[in-house]
Design a protein around this motif. Structure first.
Motif, short mmCIF file in Angstrom:
data_model
loop_
_atom_site.label_atom_id
_atom_site.label_comp_id
_atom_site.label_asym_id
_atom_site.label_seq_id
_atom_site.Cartn_x
_atom_site.Cartn_y
_atom_site.Cartn_z
N HIS A 42 11.36 0.59 10.29
CA HIS A 42 10.44 0.67 11.42
C HIS A 42 8.97 0.82 11.01
N GLN A 43 8.69 0.58 9.74
CA GLN A 43 7.31 0.67 9.28
C GLN A 43 6.45 -0.43 9.91
N GLU A 44 5.19 -0.13 10.16
CA GLU A 44 4.30 -1.13 10.75
C GLU A 44 3.48 -1.84 9.67
N GLU A 45 3.19 -3.11 9.94
CA GLU A 45 2.46 -3.92 8.96
C GLU A 45 1.14 -3.26 8.56
N ARG A 46 0.43 -2.70 9.52
CA ARG A 46 -0.86 -2.08 9.23
C ARG A 46 -0.72 -0.98 8.16
N ASP A 47 0.32 -0.17 8.27
CA ASP A 47 0.54 0.88 7.27
C ASP A 47 0.95 0.29 5.92
N LEU A 48 1.84 -0.68 5.94
CA LEU A 48 2.33 -1.27 4.69
C LEU A 48 1.20 -1.90 3.88
N LEU A 49 0.17 -2.41 4.61
CA LEU A 49 -0.93 -3.09 3.93
C LEU A 49 -2.12 -2.18 3.62
N TRP A 50 -2.25 -1.07 4.35
CA TRP A 50 -3.50 -0.32 4.30
C TRP A 50 -3.39 1.17 3.96
N ILE A 51 -2.23 1.79 4.16
CA ILE A 51 -2.17 3.26 4.12
C ILE A 51 -2.58 3.80 2.75
N ALA A 97 0.81 -1.23 0.00
CA ALA A 97 0.00 0.00 0.00
C ALA A 97 0.84 1.28 0.00
N GLY A 98 1.93 1.28 0.76
CA GLY A 98 2.72 2.49 0.91
C GLY A 98 3.44 2.46 2.23
N VAL A 99 4.02 3.59 2.60
CA VAL A 99 4.74 3.69 3.87
C VAL A 99 4.27 4.93 4.62
N ARG A 100 4.44 4.92 5.95
CA ARG A 100 4.08 6.10 6.73
C ARG A 100 5.21 7.13 6.63
N PRO A 101 4.90 8.34 6.10
CA PRO A 101 5.94 9.36 5.94
C PRO A 101 6.60 9.68 7.28
N GLY A 102 7.91 9.89 7.25
CA GLY A 102 8.63 10.27 8.46
C GLY A 102 9.11 9.10 9.28
N GLY A 134 -4.19 7.92 2.08
CA GLY A 134 -4.06 9.36 1.99
C GLY A 134 -2.75 9.95 2.51
N GLU A 135 -2.37 9.56 3.73
CA GLU A 135 -1.18 10.19 4.32
C GLU A 135 0.07 9.92 3.49
N PHE A 136 0.09 8.76 2.86
CA PHE A 136 1.22 8.41 1.99
C PHE A 136 1.07 9.09 0.62
N LEU A 137 -0.12 8.97 0.04
CA LEU A 137 -0.31 9.44 -1.33
C LEU A 137 -0.20 10.96 -1.43
N GLN A 138 -0.57 11.65 -0.33
CA GLN A 138 -0.50 13.11 -0.35
C GLN A 138 0.88 13.64 0.03
N ALA A 139 1.73 12.77 0.57
CA ALA A 139 3.08 13.21 0.95
C ALA A 139 3.94 13.29 -0.31
N THR A 140 4.89 14.22 -0.32
CA THR A 140 5.72 14.35 -1.51
C THR A 140 6.99 13.51 -1.42
N GLY A 141 7.34 13.03 -0.21
CA GLY A 141 8.57 12.29 -0.03
C GLY A 141 9.74 13.23 0.18
N VAL A 169 7.64 1.52 -4.58
CA VAL A 169 6.82 0.93 -5.64
C VAL A 169 5.67 0.22 -4.95
N HIS A 170 4.43 0.62 -5.26
CA HIS A 170 3.28 0.14 -4.49
C HIS A 170 2.04 -0.04 -5.36
N GLY A 171 1.05 -0.72 -4.77
CA GLY A 171 -0.26 -0.88 -5.39
C GLY A 171 -1.31 -0.31 -4.45
N HIS A 172 -2.47 -1.02 -4.33
CA HIS A 172 -3.50 -0.80 -3.31
C HIS A 172 -4.53 0.27 -3.64
N THR A 173 -4.10 1.39 -4.18
CA THR A 173 -5.07 2.45 -4.48
C THR A 173 -5.19 2.59 -5.99
N PRO A 174 -6.36 2.17 -6.55
CA PRO A 174 -6.47 2.18 -8.01
C PRO A 174 -6.53 3.58 -8.60
#
Ligand SMILES: [Mn+2]
Length: 259
Positions: free
Chosen positions: A184-193, A174-179, A195-202, A209-214
């Protein structure tokens, strides 16, 4: 003069895969027909431009649910693990998490069914309960599912990875939690995140490289590549080819009407 040559190293050109050729495949969701077509395209690409070393094929998760061929898609990946010239890495998606939870907790079936789980049961030859909220029917369905689920499939679902890293790239569902550092990423974020990831610029530590959000089209920014083109609904399954030369998308598509 040498300082100009050997001074601070800037990353010139595309991110590196450390010399490997990598193909990453987005959310399949029971579209084994599209997976078959896409793997054929990737095979053609390997023949046309042979990599120096064994290429890596990374699946980003969400093999099951919604489309009609969940069991068949997993069969295909297991076959590729055994027979192909690829090294295979398969990641866990939130839909595989749901499938495993259903096996442990049959009452979860009513929730799973709202997200396409009935199609997965049907692909294994299990009749989904007619009433979504009947706990007895879900207990029976879970028992029937456990009885027919091949051991190789159960092992596959249970041994899926949460992240794969190759050179400057990190692959997740799905993505990673910014910051938060990648380690140290959590499974819940890796599988589900989302908005917070997609709206972050990095940046996110590596190019994610991710999927999850069509999305209608593959998403490309300097810090992330989104490959989920909603294969179940759109009939378009997307992969990206990565190497030290750059990034190129490879897609399999059928007419929407035929899907
Ligand atoms: Mn997902």
């Amino acid at each position: 003069m040498f300082s100009r040559l050997f001074g601070k190293k800037e990353r010139a050109g595309p991110p590196s895969t450390g010399g490997r050729r990598v193909y990453a495949i987005g959310d399949i969701h029971g579209r084994h027909d599209l997976l078959e077509a896409l793997v054929r395209e990737i095979g053609r690409d390997v023949v046309e431009t042979p990599p120096l070393a064994q290429p890596l094929l990374i699946f980003l998760g969400d093999y099951v649910d919604r489309g009609p061929g969940s069991a068949q898609a997993v069969d295909m990946i297991l076959r590729l693990q055994g027979e192909s010239g690829f090294e295979i890495r398969a990641l866990k998606g939130n839909h595989e998490e749901a499938l495993l939870r259903f096996l442990d907790e049959p009452s979860f079936g009513s929730t799973w069914a709202e997200h396409g789980g009935s199609a997965t049961l049907a692909s294994y030859g299990v009749q989904p309960p007619a009433t979504r909220t009947d706990p007895t029917a879900w207990a029976e369905a879970a028992a029937a599912f456990a009885a027919v689920l091949p051991g190789a499939h159960l092992d596959f679902y249970r041994s899926l990875d949460l992240m794969a890293e190759v050179g400057d790239y990190a692959f997740v569902h799905a993505g990673v939690r910014p910051g938060v550092p990648l380690a140290h990423q959590e499974e819940r974020d890796l599988l589900w995140i989302r908005g917070e990831f997609l709206q972050a610029t990095g940046p996110f530590g590596k190019v994610i490289v991710h999927g999850h959000t069509p999305m209608e089209e593959p998403q490309v920014t300097p810090h992330r590549l989104g490959l989920d083109t909603g294969a179940y609904a759109t009939g378009v399954l997307t992969a990206v080819r990565l190497d030290d030369e750059g990034q190129r998308f490879i897609q399999a598509r059928v007419n929407r009407a035929a899907a």
